[in-house]
Design an enzyme around this catalytic site. Sequence first.
Site, PDB file in Angstrom:
ATOM      1  N   HIS A 136      43.237  80.759  -4.263  1.00 59.14           N
ATOM      2  CA  HIS A 136      43.385  80.669  -2.806  1.00 59.14           C
ATOM      3  C   HIS A 136      42.344  81.555  -2.134  1.00 59.14           C
ATOM      4  CE1 HIS A 136      45.763  84.280  -3.866  1.00 59.14           C
ATOM      5  NE2 HIS A 136      45.287  84.759  -2.732  1.00 59.14           N
ATOM      6  N   HIS A 183      50.788  79.948  -2.131  1.00 64.87           N
ATOM      7  CA  HIS A 183      49.854  79.689  -1.031  1.00 64.87           C
ATOM      8  C   HIS A 183      48.564  79.111  -1.593  1.00 64.87           C
ATOM      9  CE1 HIS A 183      48.667  83.525  -2.524  1.00 64.87           C
ATOM     10  NE2 HIS A 183      48.073  84.014  -1.481  1.00 64.87           N
ATOM     11  N   HIS A 198      39.231  87.528   1.334  1.00 61.43           N
ATOM     12  CA  HIS A 198      39.009  87.497  -0.116  1.00 61.43           C
ATOM     13  C   HIS A 198      39.173  86.088  -0.678  1.00 61.43           C
ATOM     14  CE1 HIS A 198      43.466  88.014  -0.048  1.00 61.43           C
ATOM     15  NE2 HIS A 198      43.442  87.255  -1.119  1.00 61.43           N
ATOM     16  N   HIS A 230      51.908  92.579  -4.055  1.00 62.75           N
ATOM     17  CA  HIS A 230      51.988  92.188  -2.648  1.00 62.75           C
ATOM     18  C   HIS A 230      53.454  92.063  -2.236  1.00 62.75           C
ATOM     19  CE1 HIS A 230      47.804  91.301  -1.964  1.00 62.75           C
ATOM     20  NE2 HIS A 230      47.741  90.376  -2.885  1.00 62.75           N
ATOM     21  N   TYR A 239      42.500  94.002  -5.573  1.00 64.36           N
ATOM     22  CA  TYR A 239      41.385  93.614  -4.703  1.00 64.36           C
ATOM     23  C   TYR A 239      40.174  94.447  -5.105  1.00 64.36           C
ATOM     24  CZ  TYR A 239      44.325  91.375  -1.017  1.00 64.36           C
ATOM     25  OH  TYR A 239      45.159  90.565  -0.288  1.00 64.36           O
ATOM     26  N   GLU A 249      39.960  88.834  -5.461  1.00 69.82           N
ATOM     27  CA  GLU A 249      41.275  89.253  -5.946  1.00 69.82           C
ATOM     28  C   GLU A 249      41.512  88.684  -7.329  1.00 69.82           C
ATOM     29  OE1 GLU A 249      44.683  87.444  -3.888  1.00 69.82           O
ATOM     30  OE2 GLU A 249      45.848  89.227  -4.334  1.00 69.82           O
TER      31      GLU A 249
HETATM   32 FE   FE2 Z   1      45.262  86.728  -2.076  1.00 73.12          FE
END
Ligand code: FE2
Length: 262
Positions: A136, A183, A198, A230, A239, A249
């Site tokens: 993503h 996501h 990112h 997260h 990151y 990431e």
């Molecule tokens: Fe991410």
Amino acid sequence: MDKAVGFYRDVLGLVETGRDDQGRVFLKCWDERDHNSIILREADTAGLDFMGFKVRDEATLDAFEDKLAAAGLNPETIPAGDLMETGRRVRFRLPSGHLIELYATKTSVGNGMTMTNPPPWNAQSENGIAPTRFDHALLYGPNVAEVERIFVDILGFYLVERVLGPGNETSVAIWLSCGQKVHDIAFVEHAEPGKLHHCSFLLESWEKVMRAGDIMSMNDVPVDIGPTRHGVTRGGTIYAWDPSGNRFETFQGGYYPYPDVT
Ligand code: FE2
């Protein structure tokens, strides 16, 4: 470019699949089957030219082009062959300033393993950090509410999570999925348009995120945050920065969203 390509190929562990006459370098993650998922080009500044999504087939691409045109988003067609091993692309600009592309055709080059009785991994999966796929991107720019409507109403994504702004009336950040991943793309509200936060690469386990941290340390890769987890998506993460100053990431996990439950 040499330093960037060396990083993506030898430290992150992507597979270089080609270079074109413009000097663009095409790469894929070891377990991806299509010819490329990351394209590097020489530029004066770090950042993102566009992000592309593959759609089911050419008829679906036509239908999306019509929908985008009807919504006043002025889609532009880029002919097949402009990118290596890639068919016709439909490009449009989001009100956040980002260019998004849709395409239906990209040559499958496989993952280096047989389709019948394949082994679980191969030498490519042991080279560097070796993510299995591009997962993503998180982009930031203005007009996130309009961006959400375009992704939901036109492209068929759904909202998985959001961060509410003051008064709980607006979203200052949104996470969108078009499948059962937690996501596929995310946006953060920000005054300056077209920014990249990112690009994220998927690892198979927390252990592999820790190994990614070791490899970053052993190669003097500057780390931004992590290893940590997260709150949004629950993914395990690091990151860090590529040699050009793009944040990337290494990501693992995340829950399965259920789009039928609100
Ligand atoms: Fe991410």
